[in-house]
Design a protein around this motif. Structure first.
Motif, PDB file in Angstrom:
ATOM      1  N   SER A 283      34.039  46.924  43.269  1.00 42.34           N
ATOM      2  CA  SER A 283      34.594  47.925  42.452  1.00 42.34           C
ATOM      3  C   SER A 283      35.435  47.220  41.259  1.00 42.34           C
ATOM      4  O   SER A 283      35.878  47.889  40.428  1.00 42.34           O
ATOM      5  N   GLU A 284      35.874  45.687  41.468  1.00 40.13           N
ATOM      6  CA  GLU A 284      36.468  45.041  40.526  1.00 40.13           C
ATOM      7  C   GLU A 284      38.019  45.489  40.555  1.00 40.13           C
ATOM      8  O   GLU A 284      38.719  45.099  39.765  1.00 40.13           O
ATOM      9  N   MET A 285      38.479  45.821  41.987  1.00 41.16           N
ATOM     10  CA  MET A 285      39.823  45.973  42.221  1.00 41.16           C
ATOM     11  C   MET A 285      40.387  44.473  42.782  1.00 41.16           C
ATOM     12  O   MET A 285      39.633  43.637  43.361  1.00 41.16           O
ATOM     13  N   LEU A 286      41.436  43.971  42.000  1.00 36.88           N
ATOM     14  CA  LEU A 286      41.987  42.581  42.365  1.00 36.88           C
ATOM     15  C   LEU A 286      42.605  42.634  43.613  1.00 36.88           C
ATOM     16  O   LEU A 286      43.543  43.638  43.896  1.00 36.88           O
ATOM     17  N   TYR A 287      42.867  41.608  44.324  1.00 35.80           N
ATOM     18  CA  TYR A 287      43.497  41.518  45.533  1.00 35.80           C
ATOM     19  C   TYR A 287      43.846  39.966  45.504  1.00 35.80           C
ATOM     20  O   TYR A 287      43.480  39.040  45.033  1.00 35.80           O
ATOM     21  N   VAL A 288      45.125  39.925  45.923  1.00 35.99           N
ATOM     22  CA  VAL A 288      46.157  38.562  45.800  1.00 35.99           C
ATOM     23  C   VAL A 288      46.601  38.420  47.132  1.00 35.99           C
ATOM     24  O   VAL A 288      47.288  39.152  47.736  1.00 35.99           O
ATOM     25  N   SER A 289      46.488  36.986  47.859  1.00 29.40           N
ATOM     26  CA  SER A 289      47.174  36.728  48.878  1.00 29.40           C
ATOM     27  C   SER A 289      48.503  36.126  48.746  1.00 29.40           C
ATOM     28  O   SER A 289      48.717  35.537  47.427  1.00 29.40           O
TER      29      SER A 289
ATOM     30  N   ASP B  80      29.053  43.255  52.777  1.00 34.08           N
ATOM     31  CA  ASP B  80      29.459  44.502  53.611  1.00 34.08           C
ATOM     32  C   ASP B  80      31.111  44.933  53.249  1.00 34.08           C
ATOM     33  O   ASP B  80      31.405  45.724  53.901  1.00 34.08           O
ATOM     34  N   ASP B  81      31.612  44.179  52.272  1.00 31.93           N
ATOM     35  CA  ASP B  81      33.054  44.391  51.879  1.00 31.93           C
ATOM     36  C   ASP B  81      34.133  44.322  52.917  1.00 31.93           C
ATOM     37  O   ASP B  81      35.206  44.599  52.794  1.00 31.93           O
ATOM     38  N   ASN B  82      33.778  43.180  53.849  1.00 28.29           N
ATOM     39  CA  ASN B  82      34.890  42.789  54.754  1.00 28.29           C
ATOM     40  C   ASN B  82      35.565  41.569  54.011  1.00 28.29           C
ATOM     41  O   ASN B  82      34.804  40.831  53.570  1.00 28.29           O
ATOM     42  N   LEU B  83      36.971  41.531  54.192  1.00 26.11           N
ATOM     43  CA  LEU B  83      37.655  40.729  53.492  1.00 26.11           C
ATOM     44  C   LEU B  83      37.838  39.488  54.732  1.00 26.11           C
ATOM     45  O   LEU B  83      38.126  39.715  55.844  1.00 26.11           O
TER      46      LEU B  83
END
Length: 353
Positions: free
Chosen positions: A164-170, A204-207
């Motif tokens: 869904s183009e949500m950003l994730y940052v580690s 499958d949207d697993n990170l």
């Protein structure tokens, strides 16, 4: 072949072909950014035995690293923008090649940039360990305008967009992966990821989160955490990318100058895909299933292209490249340790899982 589309020999129409005029037979690699080097092969490349070859990119004069009558290495000077390499006086021989344009500086990426479907680029200012920087993540629009997006996130490292183009940052500082809203607000998505570096989603949207101390974690959408695989620790980071075969590809520079790209099956089995890179870092696949890795090959630094059959060649030359991605406009987006470049290579990136 992509190279045949990008690189074409152009002879001057008003200069007669003769041994006294430089003739170019090959230029490699296909592209470069300033500081990178092109290898030129041909005949008559030196104007006289006593003079050095003369190479320009547009009006910018290129420093010559090696210059002989049939082999020249020319370095792309800072500020070069023209995509035509010319050799000799009066532009006697010419070759079309791709030169990367800097679109942002004053950054500190340590992994891949992220690119959304509108062509916006997300790049980190990671800082040194434990350093709190004024801005953690910048958003660069397709026109090259850079604006702060995230602040007060310590040691932003890996960046990825979900379906869904949500950003994730580690954050390699606290082992947390943060979820970032379009306005730049962030909240913890998953914690306890060790020295969290590379991150990627599967179909499958697993990170998946790379803990550079030796673990790749799998995080389900309901945030259950599993140890997916264990690897040799990295001195810098794990960089992750999913391939067309549903394998998770991992690079992680070690103290060796002959590092490997490994791939991990869905059952967690680890196997070597390619060995022989120097300090491999960020990775991306194109739509033809070729893998591009920020690394050195045979002592030449830049972006290495590896085919599905594990055949490698230097695709782009340039120093200090840590990350690579593709934009919707078929450009390659490169992150160096202080800037972002766009290179019009005409290659379609593989859609994210």
């Amino acid at each position: 072949m992509v190279q045949s589309l990008l690189v074409s020999l152009r002879k001057s129409s008003d200069t007669p072909s003769s041994p006294s005029h430089p003739q170019i037979s090959e230029v490699s690699p296909v592209a470069a950014i300033p500081g990178g080097e092109f290898q030129i092969r041909g005949t008559g490349l030196k104007p006289t035995p006593e003079e050095r070859p003369q190479v320009r990119f547009g009006d910018a004069v290129a420093p010559i690293v090696i210059g002989s009558d049939n082999y020249v290495i020319a370095r792309v000077p800072e500020g070069a923008r023209a995509n035509q390499l010319t050799l000799g006086e009066n532009h006697g021989a010419a070759w079309t090649c791709e030169i990367g344009i800097q679109i942002a500086d004053g950054l500190h990426p340590v992994a891949n940039p992220a690119v959304d479907s509108m062509g916006n680029i997300y790049a980190a200012f990671s800082g040194s360990a434990g350093q709190r920087t004024p801005v953690s993540v910048y958003k660069i629009d397709p026109n090259g305008t850079s604006k702060p997006l995230v602040t007060d996130l310590m040691n932003a490292t890996g960046l990825v967009l979900d379906a869904s183009e949500m950003l994730y940052v580690s954050s390699r500082h606290d082992g947390v992966v943060y979820q970032v809203s379009p306005s730049g607000n962030f909240s913890a998505y998953v914690e306890g990821m060790g020295v969290a570096t590379g991150i990627v989603f599967d179909r499958d949207d697993n990170l998946y989160v790379g803990d550079r101390s030796g673990t790749v974690f799998k995080v389900s959408r309901n945030r259950q955490i599993y140890v997916f695989a264990t690897l040799e620790p990295s001195i810098a980071a794990y960089h992750l990318a999913f391939g067309p075969d549903d394998f998770l590809y991992v690079s992680g520079p070690t103290t060796s100058s002959f590092d490997s790209i490994v791939r991990i099956g869905r059952d967690g089995h680890v196997e070597r895909f390619y060995r022989g890179l120097g300090r491999p870092q960020g990775m991306a696949f194109d739509a033809q299933n070729n893998l591009y890795v920020a690394a050195s090959l045979g002592g030449r630094r830049g972006v290495v292209r590896i085919t599905p059959e594990a055949k490698a060649e230097l695709f782009l030359s340039g120093p200090a490249i840590v990350g690579v991605a593709f934009s919707p406009s078929r450009a390659m987006v490169l992150a160096t340790n202080n800037a972002v470049f766009r290179v019009a290579v005409g290659i379609e990136g593989r859609p994210l899982p």
